[in-house]
Design an enzyme around this catalytic site. Structure first.
Site, mmCIF file in Angstrom:
data_model
loop_
_atom_site.group_PDB
_atom_site.id
_atom_site.type_symbol
_atom_site.label_atom_id
_atom_site.label_comp_id
_atom_site.label_asym_id
_atom_site.label_seq_id
_atom_site.Cartn_x
_atom_site.Cartn_y
_atom_site.Cartn_z
ATOM 1 N N SER A 45 -0.423 -1.324 1.324
ATOM 2 C CA SER A 45 0.713 -0.424 1.101
ATOM 3 C C SER A 45 0.142 0.969 0.865
ATOM 4 C CB SER A 45 1.571 -0.906 -0.058
ATOM 5 O OG SER A 45 0.761 -1.098 -1.178
ATOM 6 N N CYS A 57 3.939 -13.376 -32.745
ATOM 7 C CA CYS A 57 5.159 -12.784 -32.188
ATOM 8 C C CYS A 57 5.545 -13.525 -30.902
ATOM 9 C CB CYS A 57 4.939 -11.309 -31.895
ATOM 10 S SG CYS A 57 6.360 -10.544 -31.108
ATOM 11 N N CYS A 92 3.833 -3.880 -32.212
ATOM 12 C CA CYS A 92 3.997 -4.977 -33.156
ATOM 13 C C CYS A 92 2.606 -5.568 -33.342
ATOM 14 C CB CYS A 92 4.948 -6.019 -32.572
ATOM 15 S SG CYS A 92 4.776 -7.620 -33.358
ATOM 16 N N TYR A 125 3.081 1.781 14.733
ATOM 17 C CA TYR A 125 2.299 2.908 14.205
ATOM 18 C C TYR A 125 0.829 2.595 13.975
ATOM 19 C CZ TYR A 125 4.000 0.807 9.757
ATOM 20 O OH TYR A 125 4.332 -0.038 8.741
ATOM 21 N N GLU A 151 3.873 11.408 9.860
ATOM 22 C CA GLU A 151 4.868 10.505 10.468
ATOM 23 C C GLU A 151 6.038 10.299 9.511
ATOM 24 O OE1 GLU A 151 2.959 6.754 11.192
ATOM 25 O OE2 GLU A 151 1.311 7.675 12.319
ATOM 26 N N LYS A 172 8.413 8.260 7.248
ATOM 27 C CA LYS A 172 8.250 6.948 6.618
ATOM 28 C C LYS A 172 9.561 6.187 6.790
ATOM 29 C CE LYS A 172 6.501 4.804 2.401
ATOM 30 N NZ LYS A 172 7.414 3.691 2.374
ATOM 31 N N ASP A 197 12.408 3.528 6.580
ATOM 32 C CA ASP A 197 12.818 2.642 5.496
ATOM 33 C C ASP A 197 13.221 1.281 6.069
ATOM 34 O OD1 ASP A 197 13.284 1.869 2.973
ATOM 35 O OD2 ASP A 197 15.075 3.085 2.652
ATOM 36 N N LYS A 207 6.870 11.083 -0.803
ATOM 37 C CA LYS A 207 8.255 10.620 -0.891
ATOM 38 C C LYS A 207 9.219 11.801 -1.035
ATOM 39 C CE LYS A 207 8.813 6.530 -1.189
ATOM 40 N NZ LYS A 207 8.468 5.442 -2.075
ATOM 41 N N ARG A 243 5.026 -8.815 6.330
ATOM 42 C CA ARG A 243 3.917 -8.387 5.490
ATOM 43 C C ARG A 243 3.658 -9.389 4.368
ATOM 44 N NH1 ARG A 243 3.616 -5.391 0.800
ATOM 45 N NH2 ARG A 243 1.679 -4.259 0.560
ATOM 46 N N LYS A 275 -1.721 10.612 7.640
ATOM 47 C CA LYS A 275 -2.892 9.769 7.936
ATOM 48 C C LYS A 275 -4.010 10.629 8.512
ATOM 49 C CE LYS A 275 0.127 5.922 9.055
ATOM 50 N NZ LYS A 275 0.761 5.135 10.104
ATOM 51 N N ASP A 302 14.094 -20.244 -5.825
ATOM 52 C CA ASP A 302 14.061 -21.266 -4.786
ATOM 53 C C ASP A 302 14.154 -22.654 -5.405
ATOM 54 O OD1 ASP A 302 11.830 -19.824 -2.286
ATOM 55 O OD2 ASP A 302 13.748 -19.180 -3.102
ATOM 56 N N CYS A 306 9.424 -5.286 -35.839
ATOM 57 C CA CYS A 306 9.513 -5.821 -34.476
ATOM 58 C C CYS A 306 10.819 -6.600 -34.296
ATOM 59 C CB CYS A 306 8.321 -6.727 -34.202
ATOM 60 S SG CYS A 306 8.473 -7.628 -32.653
ATOM 61 N N TYR A 334 17.657 -23.429 -6.276
ATOM 62 C CA TYR A 334 18.413 -23.674 -5.056
ATOM 63 C C TYR A 334 18.140 -25.089 -4.546
ATOM 64 C CZ TYR A 334 19.833 -23.355 -0.161
ATOM 65 O OH TYR A 334 20.408 -23.592 1.045
ATOM 66 N N ASP A 335 16.850 -25.423 -4.485
ATOM 67 C CA ASP A 335 16.480 -26.749 -3.998
ATOM 68 C C ASP A 335 17.124 -27.834 -4.845
ATOM 69 O OD1 ASP A 335 13.068 -25.888 -3.031
ATOM 70 O OD2 ASP A 335 15.002 -25.600 -2.059
ATOM 71 N N CYS A 378 10.000 -10.527 -33.865
ATOM 72 C CA CYS A 378 9.416 -11.399 -34.894
ATOM 73 C C CYS A 378 9.553 -10.826 -36.297
ATOM 74 C CB CYS A 378 7.941 -11.652 -34.589
ATOM 75 S SG CYS A 378 6.910 -10.197 -34.805
HETATM 76 S S1 IVH Z 1 1.257 2.937 7.483
HETATM 77 C C1 IVH Z 1 -2.251 1.290 5.562
HETATM 78 N N1 IVH Z 1 3.194 4.331 8.560
HETATM 79 O O1 IVH Z 1 5.694 1.963 4.164
HETATM 80 C C2 IVH Z 1 -1.027 1.885 6.036
HETATM 81 N N2 IVH Z 1 3.733 2.707 6.902
HETATM 82 O O2 IVH Z 1 4.797 2.082 1.415
HETATM 83 C C3 IVH Z 1 0.160 1.027 5.917
HETATM 84 N N3 IVH Z 1 6.116 2.476 6.446
HETATM 85 O O3 IVH Z 1 4.259 -1.244 4.091
HETATM 86 C C4 IVH Z 1 1.334 1.448 6.572
HETATM 87 N N4 IVH Z 1 6.791 4.012 7.877
HETATM 88 O O4 IVH Z 1 6.294 -0.871 5.599
HETATM 89 C C5 IVH Z 1 2.851 3.372 7.674
HETATM 90 N N5 IVH Z 1 4.833 5.582 9.596
HETATM 91 C C6 IVH Z 1 4.486 4.646 8.733
HETATM 92 C C7 IVH Z 1 5.449 3.954 7.957
HETATM 93 C C8 IVH Z 1 5.023 2.986 7.043
HETATM 94 C C9 IVH Z 1 7.171 3.117 6.973
HETATM 95 C C10 IVH Z 1 6.181 1.456 5.385
HETATM 96 C C11 IVH Z 1 5.389 0.204 5.645
HETATM 97 C C12 IVH Z 1 4.431 0.085 4.496
HETATM 98 C C13 IVH Z 1 5.126 0.899 3.459
HETATM 99 C C14 IVH Z 1 4.142 1.393 2.418
#
Ligand code: IVH
Length: 715
Positions: A110, A462, A456, A256, A144, A146, A148, A344, A167, A320, A61, A438, A64-65, A441
């Site tokens: 997260s 270093c 090192c 969610y 649920e 996840k 993207d 994942k 966030r 959850k 930034d 190293c 850029y500025d 250094c």
């Molecule tokens: S729950 C404390 N539920 O995944 C729980 N997150 O890796 C926080 N995400 O920042 C989130 N689908 O952006 C939750 N069904 C879901 C989700 C979800 C996608 C994302 C969310 C979070 C990230 C964490």
């Protein structure tokens, strides 16, 4: 009809375009100024596009500025040269890139990641232990997809959308209210019964795959650069400063989570999702309540198999714990909750060529080999670097420069080399020789047998280690100095402007005296230099935990730094006590080791850090530049146990040891691992042994589990 414009051959790197970039504004001739304005118009437009459309900025930034400021300065000197396409003329041009900042009332956490079913089983075993659930008790879990996308927090007052935020770093995000109003799934006004007076809803902003393709097609026709994937497209669209642009982007939202500020009696997560649906939100239809780990596994497999058929991208499954009461008890560690887990999908793989192996020197001298790869796209992202971990790993996989290799990338994890395609290996290839000295250094490299890392040992001299320590010092969980990114740290180090952390805080004063002030340097301008100095100035007052973390003591991460801050309270006390603790026969030494979370090995690293004269000198110099107030407990200071040191011993029956510890800490107590004169309370469970005896001998107050529960319930 729109006239086809001939495409101008233009590369930002063209030397002929950059020749005047170094000339101070005041020295430019009129002709040079005209060419400079043309270069700046193109360069700024290029970076705007990367930043606003692609969400993939290439420069800081500050840099850029500096371009924008330079453009304005030249225009002020030569107003008649101002161009039609000048960045300062653009309607709605985002010259200042600001969104208002929003502090989150509850941090946006997260998720911990799991990659195998063993990880999942272990996670729920930990939950079971934490909650002291019997081994045969099943507990409902909501599974649920996840999504993207990017998470957002939406605030409603009396059913009306009032504020929406990204966030950000989890504690502070950006105000995107006007943009979120353009998302069709986000209700402006809530419907149905029992809408809470004050409500915060969280969920994921995303783009359907078909909409993403259509958007890209349209952009191609309009000669606009395409987005790399739906996630980038969604992120880029949300971060548009002009909401009318966002309105034309097909964004969507799955809710969610919610927090009703008061008066909500919902007991489970699945009921909460039902409420969200009734109030008018879109909740993902694939969400399912599962009653066993086996059911979770089935859910994971089935959704993984249908992944490509879903209208949107998902990168895993989130589990959850359904009971909200249990979620509250589980709480969180650091930035991740103990009640939720992201499982994942398997990493995406690709084949490419290993062009070189470079050796990186870390903050503590550890040498890490890094693979330089022929760029290849994996899961929508171009990868040109991968970690090779250490020398043993290279030998084990027999990875050689020139090899065809299979790489994989899972989520935000650094890409890794999985294997070598041996059939494609050239006969003349040679195995990799780890350097004997190293590379930064020339210092001696030490390899402790049994320890994988090579180091090192030239700690203080270093340059690579010094630069890494500085990067750590200004990083997010440490001093968090905006504008002092890795590249700037490297440049300042090289120019001799910053060699030690204390130099950061004397930079502005030295700059005022300097013949070559920062504002005149390439990539900088008055504004960006002023911004940097302001960012540094803002950090002259720092909390003790951040300060300790910033020192970069081996093994001391932000959790341990907090623990030390909480325990020692002030910097002078910490320095004094750790000086005494150098002698292992002292109380100070026993006291350090009694801290729950500090083992012998870590204590040794901490003590030897505070033994080294150089470190003490740096701390002393810093303490003259900084103000480090006594550490304020973030926990309750009004509970019956706040400020007390407690020790748990024996088997607890009403809650697990981990939960007891977390609860005590939340109430402001320090939890120690052993009984000493400083202990205020010992809580004894069944079969308590020597610690209960020690408590009796020292005359420390002893409570049984029920008395303890009564004491904390009263607060
Ligand atoms: S729950 C404390 N539920 O995944 C729980 N997150 O890796 C926080 N995400 O920042 C989130 N689908 O952006 C939750 N069904 C879901 C989700 C979800 C996608 C994302 C969310 C979070 C990230 C964490």
């Amino acid at each position: 009809m729109k006239q086809e414009q001939p495409q101008e051959a233009y590369s930002l790197d063209s030397p002929e375009l950059n020749v005047f970039a170094h000339i101070p504004v005041d020295n430019l001739t009129r002709d040079q100024a005209a060419l400079e304005l043309s270069r700046l118009a193109k360069t700024i437009a290029y970076h705007d596009e990367l930043y606003f459309q692609k969400d993939m900025p290439q420069i800081s930034d500050a840099a850029y500025d500096a371009l924008v400021v330079r453009n304005r300065q030249i225009e002020n000197l030569f107003p008649d040269l101002r161009r039609e396409d000048s960045p300062s003329k653009r309607v709605g041009a985002p010259v200042s890139k600001g969104f208002k900042k929003v502090k989150h009332r509850i941090p946006m956490l997260s998720l911990e990641n799991a990659f195998t079913s063993d990880d999942v089983i272990n996670f729920f075993e930990r939950v079971r232990r934490f909650l002291s659930l019997p081994s045969d008790q099943e507990f409902p879990i909501v599974a649920e997809p996840k999504i993207d996308g990017l998470s957002a927090a939406l605030h409603y007052q009396r059913g009306k959308l009032r504020l929406a935020a990204t966030r950000g770093d989890g504690s502070e995000g950006e105000d995107i209210t006007e943009n979120v109003r353009c998302i069709i799934d986000v209700p402006q006004t809530l419907i149905g019964k029992n809408v809470p007076e004050s409500l915060e809803v969280r969920g994921e902003i995303y783009m359907n795959r078909s909409d993403f393709f259509a958007l890209n097609q349209q952009r191609q026709q309009e000669s606009e650069p395409e987005f790399a994937n739906p996630r980038n497209a969604a992120a880029g669209s949300v971060r548009q400063l002009d909401p009318t642009v966002t309105a034309r982007r097909p964004l969507r939202f799955f809710a969610y989570y919610y927090d009703a500020i008061s008066g909500d009696t919902t007991m489970t997560h699945h009921e909460a999702l039902e409420n969200l649906r009734r109030w008018g939100f879109t909740v993902n239809p694939e969400i399912q309540l599962c009653l066993s780990i086996a059911q979770l596994q089935d859910y994971y497999n089935s959704i993984n198999a249908r992944r490509a058929d879903l209208p949107y991208d998902i990168d895993g499954v989130v589990y959850k714990i359904d009971a909200l009461q249990w979620q509250r008890r589980l709480g969180s560690v650091g930035r991740t909750p103990r009640y939720a887990l992201a499982h994942k999908f398997e990493a995406e793989k690709a084949e490419t060529i290993l062009e070189d192996i470079a050796i990186q020197v870390g903050r503590t001298g550890v040498l890490t080999p890094v693979a330089h790869l022929k760029p290849v796209t994996v899961g929508g992202v171009v990868v040109s670097r991968a970690t090779l971990h250490n020398a043993d790993e290279i030998a084990r996989k027999d990875v050689r420069v020139g090899d065809h290799v299979i790489i994989q990338r899972a989520g935000d994890v650094i890409p890794q080399i999985v294997s070598v395609v041996k059939e494609k290996r050239l006969p003349e290839s040679q195995s990799f020789d780890f350097p004997a000295t190293c590379p930064a250094c020339g210092g001696e490299i030490v390899y402790v047998p049994g320890e994988v890392a090579r180091r090192c040992m030239n700690r203080l001299l270093c340059p690579a280690q010094a630069v890494e320590r500085l990067k750590h010092f200004v990083s997010r969980d440490a001093f968090d100095i905006e504008g002092l990114g890795n590249r700037n740290i490297e440049a300042f180090y090289e120019e001799g402007l910053i060699h030690s952390p204390v130099d950061i805080f004397t930079l502005a004063a030295r700059d005022r005296e300097s013949l070559t002030p920062l504002r005149a340097k390439e990539g900088w301008g008055s504004q960006s230099a002023a911004n940097l100095f302001e960012a540094i100035e803002n950090r002259r007052t720092i909390t003790l935990d951040r300060f300790i973390y910033a020192l970069g003591i081996p093994q001391v991460g932000s959790v341990t730094a907090k623990l030390l801050a909480r325990h020692y309270h002030t910097l002078p006390n910490l320095l004094n006590t750790l000086q005494q603790a150098q002698d292992p026969t002292t109380d100070a030494y026993v006291d350090l080791l009694s801290l729950d979370g500090i083992g012998k090995n870590m204590a040794e690293d901490i003590l030897s850090f505070f033994h080294e004269a150089h470190n003490l000198k740096v701390i002393d110099a810093l303490s003259h530049e900084l103000s480090i107030p006594a550490y304020a407990l973030e926990m309750s200071t009004t509970s019956a146990v706040s400020g007390k040191t407690v020790v748990f011993t024996g088997t607890l029956t009403r809650m697990s040891r981990a939960e007891a510890k977390a609860t005590a800490e939340r109430l402001g107590a320090k939890v120690a691992g052993s009984v000493s004169k400083k202990t205020d309370l010992v809580i004894v469970g069944a079969d308590a042994g020597s610690k209960a005896r020690a408590a009796a001998e020292l005359g420390v107050q002893v409570l049984d589990e029920n008395q303890w529960m009564a004491l904390i319930a009263a607060t």
